[in-house]
Write a protein that holds these residues in place. Structure first.
Motif, PDB file in Angstrom:
ATOM      1  N   GLU A 262     -11.324   9.737 -11.000  1.00  0.00           N
ATOM      2  CA  GLU A 262     -10.962   8.431 -10.657  1.00  0.00           C
ATOM      3  C   GLU A 262      -9.726   8.346  -9.835  1.00  0.00           C
ATOM      4  OE1 GLU A 262     -12.719   5.070  -9.877  1.00  0.00           O
ATOM      5  OE2 GLU A 262     -13.635   6.653 -11.174  1.00  0.00           O
ATOM      6  N   ALA A 263      -8.680   9.170 -10.067  1.00  0.00           N
ATOM      7  CA  ALA A 263      -7.356   9.044  -9.431  1.00  0.00           C
ATOM      8  C   ALA A 263      -7.456   9.588  -7.988  1.00  0.00           C
ATOM      9  CB  ALA A 263      -6.459   9.949 -10.044  1.00  0.00           C
ATOM     10  N   LEU A 264      -8.491  10.271  -7.700  1.00  0.00           N
ATOM     11  CA  LEU A 264      -8.633  10.643  -6.272  1.00  0.00           C
ATOM     12  C   LEU A 264      -9.312   9.359  -5.606  1.00  0.00           C
ATOM     13  CD1 LEU A 264      -8.642  12.677  -4.082  1.00  0.00           C
ATOM     14  CD2 LEU A 264     -10.970  13.646  -5.042  1.00  0.00           C
ATOM     15  N   SER A 265     -10.335   8.841  -6.331  1.00  0.00           N
ATOM     16  CA  SER A 265     -10.946   7.562  -5.772  1.00  0.00           C
ATOM     17  C   SER A 265     -10.032   6.499  -5.494  1.00  0.00           C
ATOM     18  CB  SER A 265     -12.118   7.061  -6.630  1.00  0.00           C
ATOM     19  OG  SER A 265     -13.293   8.087  -6.799  1.00  0.00           O
ATOM     20  N   ASN A 266      -8.979   6.275  -6.524  1.00  0.00           N
ATOM     21  CA  ASN A 266      -7.971   5.233  -6.151  1.00  0.00           C
ATOM     22  C   ASN A 266      -7.413   5.491  -5.000  1.00  0.00           C
ATOM     23  OD1 ASN A 266      -9.329   3.774  -8.519  1.00  0.00           O
ATOM     24  ND2 ASN A 266      -7.608   4.449  -9.938  1.00  0.00           N
ATOM     25  N   LEU A 267      -6.781   6.701  -4.957  1.00  0.00           N
ATOM     26  CA  LEU A 267      -5.978   7.103  -3.678  1.00  0.00           C
ATOM     27  C   LEU A 267      -6.744   6.817  -2.407  1.00  0.00           C
ATOM     28  CD1 LEU A 267      -3.446   8.140  -2.527  1.00  0.00           C
ATOM     29  CD2 LEU A 267      -4.507  10.607  -3.024  1.00  0.00           C
ATOM     30  N   GLY A 268      -7.963   7.218  -2.546  1.00  0.00           N
ATOM     31  CA  GLY A 268      -8.924   7.021  -1.279  1.00  0.00           C
ATOM     32  C   GLY A 268      -8.992   5.738  -0.887  1.00  0.00           C
ATOM     33  N   ILE A 269      -9.055   4.917  -1.805  1.00  0.00           N
ATOM     34  CA  ILE A 269      -9.213   3.313  -1.645  1.00  0.00           C
ATOM     35  C   ILE A 269      -7.796   2.610  -1.043  1.00  0.00           C
ATOM     36  CG2 ILE A 269      -9.472   1.126  -2.717  1.00  0.00           C
ATOM     37  CD1 ILE A 269     -11.244   2.466  -4.871  1.00  0.00           C
ATOM     38  N   CYS A 270      -6.562   3.237  -1.652  1.00  0.00           N
ATOM     39  CA  CYS A 270      -5.553   2.667  -0.981  1.00  0.00           C
ATOM     40  C   CYS A 270      -5.268   2.994   0.430  1.00  0.00           C
ATOM     41  CB  CYS A 270      -4.399   3.097  -1.890  1.00  0.00           C
ATOM     42  SG  CYS A 270      -2.780   2.959  -1.493  1.00  0.00           S
ATOM     43  N   VAL A 271      -5.825   4.557   0.650  1.00  0.00           N
ATOM     44  CA  VAL A 271      -5.553   5.065   1.957  1.00  0.00           C
ATOM     45  C   VAL A 271      -6.338   4.280   2.868  1.00  0.00           C
ATOM     46  CG1 VAL A 271      -5.795   7.168   3.468  1.00  0.00           C
ATOM     47  CG2 VAL A 271      -4.681   7.312   1.297  1.00  0.00           C
ATOM     48  N   MET A 272      -7.579   4.089   2.592  1.00  0.00           N
ATOM     49  CA  MET A 272      -8.619   3.372   3.280  1.00  0.00           C
ATOM     50  C   MET A 272      -7.917   2.071   3.683  1.00  0.00           C
ATOM     51  SD  MET A 272     -12.571   2.590   3.020  1.00  0.00           S
ATOM     52  CE  MET A 272     -12.871   2.530   1.417  1.00  0.00           C
ATOM     53  N   ALA A 273      -7.345   1.327   2.598  1.00  0.00           N
ATOM     54  CA  ALA A 273      -6.866  -0.135   2.838  1.00  0.00           C
ATOM     55  C   ALA A 273      -5.907  -0.272   4.115  1.00  0.00           C
ATOM     56  CB  ALA A 273      -6.471  -0.611   1.492  1.00  0.00           C
ATOM     57  N   GLN A 274      -5.074   1.215   4.285  1.00  0.00           N
ATOM     58  CA  GLN A 274      -3.994   1.001   5.322  1.00  0.00           C
ATOM     59  C   GLN A 274      -4.828   1.743   6.585  1.00  0.00           C
ATOM     60  OE1 GLN A 274      -0.387   3.057   3.817  1.00  0.00           O
ATOM     61  NE2 GLN A 274      -1.622   3.660   2.078  1.00  0.00           N
ATOM     62  N   GLY A 275      -6.010   1.652   6.794  1.00  0.00           N
ATOM     63  CA  GLY A 275      -6.695   1.972   7.929  1.00  0.00           C
ATOM     64  C   GLY A 275      -6.863   3.455   8.174  1.00  0.00           C
ATOM     65  N   ARG A 276      -6.440   4.272   7.267  1.00  0.00           N
ATOM     66  CA  ARG A 276      -6.587   5.732   7.684  1.00  0.00           C
ATOM     67  C   ARG A 276      -7.887   6.365   7.041  1.00  0.00           C
ATOM     68  NH1 ARG A 276      -1.148   6.063   4.512  1.00  0.00           N
ATOM     69  NH2 ARG A 276      -1.995   8.130   3.966  1.00  0.00           N
TER      70      ARG A 276
ATOM     71  N   TYR B 126       0.827  -1.283   0.143  1.00  0.00           N
ATOM     72  CA  TYR B 126       0.359   0.095  -0.145  1.00  0.00           C
ATOM     73  C   TYR B 126       0.877   1.348  -0.009  1.00  0.00           C
ATOM     74  CZ  TYR B 126      -3.637  -3.414   1.234  1.00  0.00           C
ATOM     75  OH  TYR B 126      -4.501  -4.469   1.349  1.00  0.00           O
ATOM     76  N   ALA B 127       1.758   1.173   0.807  1.00  0.00           N
ATOM     77  CA  ALA B 127       2.812   2.348   0.734  1.00  0.00           C
ATOM     78  C   ALA B 127       3.292   2.863  -0.506  1.00  0.00           C
ATOM     79  CB  ALA B 127       3.668   2.253   1.913  1.00  0.00           C
TER      80      ALA B 127
ATOM     81  N   CYS C  38      -9.114   9.199   4.167  1.00  0.00           N
ATOM     82  CA  CYS C  38      -9.938   8.674   3.201  1.00  0.00           C
ATOM     83  C   CYS C  38     -11.253   9.259   3.111  1.00  0.00           C
ATOM     84  CB  CYS C  38      -9.483   7.107   3.067  1.00  0.00           C
ATOM     85  SG  CYS C  38     -10.981   6.422   4.125  1.00  0.00           S
ATOM     86  N   GLN C  39     -11.913   9.635   4.054  1.00  0.00           N
ATOM     87  CA  GLN C  39     -13.103  10.353   4.259  1.00  0.00           C
ATOM     88  C   GLN C  39     -13.128  11.487   3.255  1.00  0.00           C
ATOM     89  OE1 GLN C  39     -14.605  11.550   8.333  1.00  0.00           O
ATOM     90  NE2 GLN C  39     -16.517  12.223   7.169  1.00  0.00           N
ATOM     91  N   GLY C  40     -12.186  12.301   3.569  1.00  0.00           N
ATOM     92  CA  GLY C  40     -12.398  13.494   2.587  1.00  0.00           C
ATOM     93  C   GLY C  40     -12.018  13.276   1.173  1.00  0.00           C
ATOM     94  N   MET C  41     -11.299  12.465   0.828  1.00  0.00           N
ATOM     95  CA  MET C  41     -10.936  11.944  -0.428  1.00  0.00           C
ATOM     96  C   MET C  41     -12.284  11.409  -1.122  1.00  0.00           C
ATOM     97  SD  MET C  41      -7.175  10.346  -0.224  1.00  0.00           S
ATOM     98  CE  MET C  41      -5.889  10.816   0.596  1.00  0.00           C
ATOM     99  N   HIS C  42     -13.005  10.589  -0.586  1.00  0.00           N
ATOM    100  CA  HIS C  42     -14.168   9.782  -1.080  1.00  0.00           C
ATOM    101  C   HIS C  42     -15.215  11.037  -1.024  1.00  0.00           C
ATOM    102  CE1 HIS C  42     -12.443   5.927  -1.421  1.00  0.00           C
ATOM    103  NE2 HIS C  42     -12.307   5.715  -0.229  1.00  0.00           N
ATOM    104  N   ALA C  43     -15.335  11.658  -0.213  1.00  0.00           N
ATOM    105  CA  ALA C  43     -16.449  12.813  -0.458  1.00  0.00           C
ATOM    106  C   ALA C  43     -16.277  13.754  -1.221  1.00  0.00           C
ATOM    107  CB  ALA C  43     -16.458  13.751   1.175  1.00  0.00           C
ATOM    108  N   GLN C  44     -14.798  14.245  -1.562  1.00  0.00           N
ATOM    109  CA  GLN C  44     -14.649  15.041  -2.768  1.00  0.00           C
ATOM    110  C   GLN C  44     -14.869  14.303  -4.041  1.00  0.00           C
ATOM    111  OE1 GLN C  44     -10.755  16.613  -2.912  1.00  0.00           O
ATOM    112  NE2 GLN C  44     -11.009  17.970  -4.481  1.00  0.00           N
ATOM    113  N   ALA C  45     -14.643  13.091  -4.019  1.00  0.00           N
ATOM    114  CA  ALA C  45     -14.699  12.283  -5.284  1.00  0.00           C
ATOM    115  C   ALA C  45     -16.110  11.956  -5.718  1.00  0.00           C
ATOM    116  CB  ALA C  45     -14.000  10.954  -5.285  1.00  0.00           C
ATOM    117  N   LEU C  46     -17.042  11.780  -4.619  1.00  0.00           N
ATOM    118  CA  LEU C  46     -18.416  11.697  -4.691  1.00  0.00           C
ATOM    119  C   LEU C  46     -19.010  13.022  -5.183  1.00  0.00           C
ATOM    120  CD1 LEU C  46     -20.853  10.388  -4.577  1.00  0.00           C
ATOM    121  CD2 LEU C  46     -21.195  10.721  -2.267  1.00  0.00           C
TER     122      LEU C  46
END
Length: 140
Positions: free
Chosen positions: A72-86, A45-46, A90-98
């Motif tokens: 979509e790049a923002l969404s992918n980053l959010g998914i990666c950050v979420m997979a790391q438990g942060r 993930y890192a 990732c909430q802000g990334m997913h909210a912005q992408a949505l």
């Protein structure tokens, strides 16, 4: 399965596109995304996050903030950050992408619905169950 083999192919494609098209070509950026996805799928993930962050910056610069591939790049980053438990990050990334996908693609587009689900999952893990339930209800 065969993520290591796929990673090698994605690296080859990226190197070829870098040589032929240059680092800022949209197809080259697609190759960065594919390689980052392969690395992410292997649990590295890192390493994937560094690639996703760079690709997001490049897509924003080359394509603009309201281009579907930049979002979509923002969404992918959010998914990666979420997979790391942060989850708070990732909430802000997913909210912005949505928000951006709703504006650009519309509320009922499959990619918008996927982003709503990503945000709802993040909110649920953060204990914001009512907010998550509202989003999940909109997804169904």
């Amino acid at each position: 399965g065969r993520c290591g083999e796929a990673e090698g192919m994605f690296r080859l494609a990226l190197n070829t596109r870098l040589r032929l098209l240059g680092p800022n070509h949209p197809k080259t950026l697609d190759s960065v995304n594919n390689l980052a996805g392969s690395i992410n799928s292997q649990g590295r993930y890192a390493e994937a996050e560094v690639m996703y962050r760079q690709m997001l910056n490049d897509r924003l610069r080359v394509l603009g903030p309201s281009h579907q591939e930049a979002i979509e790049a923002l969404s992918n980053l959010g998914i990666c950050v979420m997979a790391q438990g942060r989850y708070a990050e990732c909430q802000g990334m997913h909210a912005q992408a949505l928000q951006l996908k709703t504006q650009v693609l519309g509320r009922d587009h499959p990619s918008t619905i996927h982003s709503a689900n990503n945000l709802a999952t993040c909110l649920d893990v953060l204990g914001l169950h009512k907010d998550a339930e509202t989003l999940y209800g909109g997804v169904l």
